[in-house]
Design an enzyme around this catalytic site. Structure first.
Site, PDB file in Angstrom:
ATOM      1  N   CYS A 118       0.688  -1.314  -0.055  1.00 19.00           N
ATOM      2  CA  CYS A 118      -0.043  -0.181  -0.032  1.00 19.00           C
ATOM      3  C   CYS A 118       0.931   1.205  -0.103  1.00 19.00           C
ATOM      4  O   CYS A 118       2.130   1.140   0.627  1.00 19.00           O
ATOM      5  CB  CYS A 118      -1.027   0.006   1.208  1.00 19.00           C
ATOM      6  SG  CYS A 118      -2.181  -1.236   1.035  1.00 19.00           S
ATOM      7  N   TYR A 128      -5.804 -13.004  -6.069  1.00 20.88           N
ATOM      8  CA  TYR A 128      -5.373 -12.568  -4.801  1.00 20.88           C
ATOM      9  C   TYR A 128      -5.904 -13.276  -3.813  1.00 20.88           C
ATOM     10  O   TYR A 128      -7.142 -13.014  -3.431  1.00 20.88           O
ATOM     11  CB  TYR A 128      -5.244 -11.032  -4.833  1.00 20.88           C
ATOM     12  CG  TYR A 128      -5.014 -10.177  -3.144  1.00 20.88           C
ATOM     13  CD1 TYR A 128      -4.093 -10.943  -2.307  1.00 20.88           C
ATOM     14  CD2 TYR A 128      -5.281  -9.270  -3.037  1.00 20.88           C
ATOM     15  CE1 TYR A 128      -3.642 -10.335  -1.184  1.00 20.88           C
ATOM     16  CE2 TYR A 128      -4.756  -8.489  -1.838  1.00 20.88           C
ATOM     17  CZ  TYR A 128      -3.999  -9.156  -1.084  1.00 20.88           C
ATOM     18  OH  TYR A 128      -3.635  -8.489   0.042  1.00 20.88           O
ATOM     19  N   HIS A 168      -4.412 -12.302   2.831  1.00 20.71           N
ATOM     20  CA  HIS A 168      -4.650 -11.300   3.707  1.00 20.71           C
ATOM     21  C   HIS A 168      -6.073 -11.295   4.074  1.00 20.71           C
ATOM     22  O   HIS A 168      -6.815 -10.384   4.347  1.00 20.71           O
ATOM     23  CB  HIS A 168      -4.478  -9.858   3.285  1.00 20.71           C
ATOM     24  CG  HIS A 168      -2.778  -9.812   3.112  1.00 20.71           C
ATOM     25  ND1 HIS A 168      -2.087  -9.168   2.095  1.00 20.71           N
ATOM     26  CD2 HIS A 168      -1.850 -10.168   4.009  1.00 20.71           C
ATOM     27  CE1 HIS A 168      -0.946  -9.118   2.249  1.00 20.71           C
ATOM     28  NE2 HIS A 168      -0.703  -9.408   3.534  1.00 20.71           N
ATOM     29  N   ASP A 179       1.800 -10.666   8.746  1.00 21.52           N
ATOM     30  CA  ASP A 179       2.653 -10.625   7.417  1.00 21.52           C
ATOM     31  C   ASP A 179       3.903  -9.411   7.604  1.00 21.52           C
ATOM     32  O   ASP A 179       5.028  -9.770   7.163  1.00 21.52           O
ATOM     33  CB  ASP A 179       1.571 -10.443   6.153  1.00 21.52           C
ATOM     34  CG  ASP A 179       2.455 -10.502   4.834  1.00 21.52           C
ATOM     35  OD1 ASP A 179       3.566 -11.158   4.811  1.00 21.52           O
ATOM     36  OD2 ASP A 179       1.891 -10.011   3.956  1.00 21.52           O
TER      37      ASP A 179
END
Ligand code: ADP
Ligand code: SF4
Length: 688
Positions: free
Chosen positions: A31, A170, A173, A265
């Site tokens: 991000c 994806y 997460h 993570d």
């Protein structure tokens, strides 16, 4: 300098399906807090990774459809053809430097509250939504699943048109394809639920269909969280992790594997070392012939080589290390690995994202300023005004060190004076506290650079006073004299001095850091609510004290929620046997006990203690500055042309603020700064 041949293996090209990465340096998606709102800013940020030598550079999470958005947090999007142009800004800049551009197509499912689009949040089984929001999710029916698969394909096609080389499915997460894998969220009874074959069916379909759509020219990568570190309540490497990789082993062109959720993570250095994920992700390469990328805050080229040679990873994945130093690959390639600005694992970068603002970094003050201020992480603006004048920097904490180093890199002659023998200021003390050792890298990087610069003169054990500065002959003085923890209890929750704080058994974090020994029953009062009180409490436990931790916060170290550390900090203190008292403000210190008032009712509680350690707020050590600033006549007579106060001496803050202030002062020295002009390029939405 030539590259150390020991590191040659890191520069081998690696094939990823139809494309080839020029080396093994892989900037995994991360991000930036910029997303589609600040496309020029984000594209320039990524470009510098290209200039820094990364073989693969990815976007942040890039929404495939407006039923998955994360407002107010900024993400990328490939919702329609308008977004293609925006994303092309980034791919074009990445590819200019011979890197591959990757895009992390994202659907958040029960992690997308859709506060902006107001679309119904979706999930496999209609489970409670993750975000703090009084709304649940709708269990996806077959039509929803068909829609999702189509959205992935449509976004993949747009990604290809935007120039991306690698397109993600994806499933990390905690996002939607992952939600199908975990039994916690997937309790379906159709062919998408039950057995692991069924729970990974959606992921399989999304990979196959993405490959069919764009796999001729683009690589299809999968990001998979192989363990959630929740034990049997979540996905575990030895169970679903291995099963999914085995079932889909050869299907994607690349496996990007990690642990979930983000706090595990992007584990902060307080809770784990470099390469901490290997014990969870290390099995993956044994089950697939496809290249594998993993992360673990890799900053040491020897660790990177070790990971590749032992067959743990094919690509060295990095988010934070590439933020702290976008030039890691280039530096290793040029034999300059000692110049790497190593990530300290403080997670300030995460805190920016978690508070919905563009990224910044403790170690790299240029992060987030690449476009709007035109700052480059390796190149300073050349010296300009006062070109012949030397500059005196007083104080060698993070602000002074950064300022002196950066001024010298601009070409100015610099004198750096500090009252202490050891340069570093707060960086000589805080990293010695429990769990903070990696933070010393802020000091060590700068001392290493300063040692190579011939135009910085160091004056140790040189406490400067007003008379000394006036006599020094320097026309330009920058003060970076730091700050001191308050002793009077004033802070977020007390606007005025707390009665009784002048007693001898009231200590501050400075006292503890400077070696004051304490024993017995100690109350640590945390009004600051970041890291300091928690690490002081841990240190006192190590010293044998019986610690009670009192805070007005709703939980321990509340602000560290934003650095993804709060939960872990609280667990740590509880496991240390520290007694916690929450939501109470210090009202008075009586010498053998504190009086604490409830935040809500004001009801008072007595807590006994032989010592109070009070972490509330800090006071700038700005007396020297104020004195000199006030005496214009004396300055004039002494020939002082410019005077500036920076870092904690200007306004107390975290280390990130001090480094930034030092850098900014160096960049702006000798430049014309008009306080009436907006200081950086804004990305404006224009009304036509
Ligand atoms: P910052 O975080 O703003 O860089 P620090 O507190 O880490 O501030 O560092 C301040 C440094 O300034 C310390 O090393 C301290 O010894 C030094 N210092 C403070 N006052 C003086 C002074 N009058 N003369 C020289 N050095 C000083
Ligand atoms: Fe590393 Fe801290 Fe910079 Fe993030 S802010 S990249 S954790 S040094």
């Amino acid at each position: 300098m030539p590259r150390n041949p020991r590191y040659d293996i890191l520069f081998e090209p690696v094939k990823i399906g139809p494309v080839t990465a020029k080396n093994r340096f892989y900037q995994v998606p991360h991000c930036t807090g910029m997303g589609y709102d600040l496309p020029h800013s984000v594209s320039r940020l990524r470009e510098l990774k290209g200039e820094g030598g990364w073989g693969v550079i990815n976007t942040e999470y890039c929404s495939m459809h407006w039923s998955s958005e994360d407002a107010p947090y900024r993400l990328c999007a490939l919702w329609d053809d308008n977004d293609i142009k925006t994303q092309s800004l980034t791919t074009e800049k990445i590819k200019r430097h011979g890197a591959l551009a990757g895009v992390e197509l994202w659907h958040g499912g029960n992690h997308s509250p859709n506060r902006w689009s107001r679309e119904t949040p979706l999930s496999p089984s209609g489970s409670t939504q993750h975000a703090v929001f009084p709304m649940q999710t709708r269990a996806m029916d077959k039509e929803d699943i068909r829609n999702l698969r189509r959205w992935q394909v449509q976004a993949a096609k747009r990604a290809k048109r935007a120039g991306f080389d690698i397109v993600y499915v994806y499933a990390g997460h905690g996002y939607l394809p992952f939600q199908f894998i975990t039994q916690r969220w997937n309790q379906r009874t159709d062919e998408y639920g039950g057995s692991i074959e069924n729970r990974s069916r959606l992921l399989r379909e999304m990979i196959e269909e993405t490959k069919d759509a764009i796999g001729d020219t683009c690589a299809v990568a999968v990001r998979l969280a192989v363990d959630e570190l929740l034990g049997a309540d979540g996905v575990q490497a030895a169970e679903e992790g291995e099963a999914v990789i085995s079932l889909l082993a050869e299907l994607p062109d690349l496996w990007d594997v990690n642990v979930s959720y983000v706090d595990n993570d992007s584990l902060s250095s307080r809770f784990g070392p470099e390469a901490h994920q290997e014990k969870f992700t290390g099995f993956v390469k044994k089950l697939t012939t496809k290249p594998v990328v993993g992360v673990g805050r890799f900053t040491s080229p020897d660790t990177m080589v070790d990971q590749v040679k032992r067959g743990v990873l094919d690509f060295i994945g990095a988010a934070r290390p590439s933020i702290a130093d976008p030039f890691i690959p280039k530096k290793i390639d040029e034999g300059a690995e000692e110049d790497i600005r190593e990530c300290i694992g403080c997670n300030i970068c995460r805190a920016q994202n978690n508070t919905g603002v563009p990224i910044r970094c403790t170690q790299n003050p240029t992060m987030g300023e690449e476009y709007r201020r035109g700052w480059h992480p390796e190149i300073m603006n050349p010296k300009n005004g006062y070109a012949e004048d030397p500059v005196l920097v007083v104080g060698a904490g993070p602000a002074g060190l950064e300022c002196a180093m950066s001024l010298a890199k601009r070409g100015y002659d610099v004198a750096l004076a500090d009252a202490a023998r050891e340069l570093g200021g707060r960086l000589n003390f805080e990293p010695k506290l429990p769990t903070l050792s990696a933070w010393v890298r802020v000091r060590d990087y700068r001392l290493g650079q300063i040692a190579k610069l011939s135009n910085i003169e160091i004056f140790r054990e040189s406490r400067m006073d007003k008379a000394g500065l006036l006599e020094s002959g320097y026309k330009h003085i920058i003060l970076a004299t730091g700050a001191t923890w308050r002793r009077d209890g004033v802070g977020h929750n007390n606007y005025f001095a707390v009665p009784g704080m002048d007693r001898a058994n009231v200590l501050t974090p400075d006292d503890i850091m400077k070696g004051k020994s304490v024993s017995g029953d100690v109350i640590v009062y945390d009004d600051d609510q970041y890291y300091m009180a928690a690490v002081i409490a841990e240190k006192l436990v190590q010293a044998g004290c019986n610690v009670t931790f009192v805070t007005p916060g709703l939980d321990v170290a509340s602000w560290s929620l934003y650095t993804d550390e709060q939960f872990k900090v609280q667990v740590r203190l509880m496991k240390l046997g520290i007694k916690l008292v929450l939501t109470h403000r210090l009202a008075a210190w009586k010498g053998d006990h504190g009086v604490f008032a409830c935040n809500y009712t004001g009801a008072e509680k007595r807590i006994n203690g032989t010592t109070l350690v009070s972490a509330t707020s800090r006071l700038s050590d700005d007396a020297l500055y104020l004195d000199l600033k006030a005496d214009e006549a004396a300055r004039k007579e002494a020939g002082i042309l410019t005077l500036k106060n920076i870092g904690d001496a200007d306004v107390p803050g975290a280390i990130v603020h001090a480094v930034y202030a030092g850098h900014k002062a160096a960049r702006e020295f000798g430049e014309v700064i008009d306080p009436d002009q907006f200081p950086f390029k804004r990305e404006l939405v224009f009304v036509k």
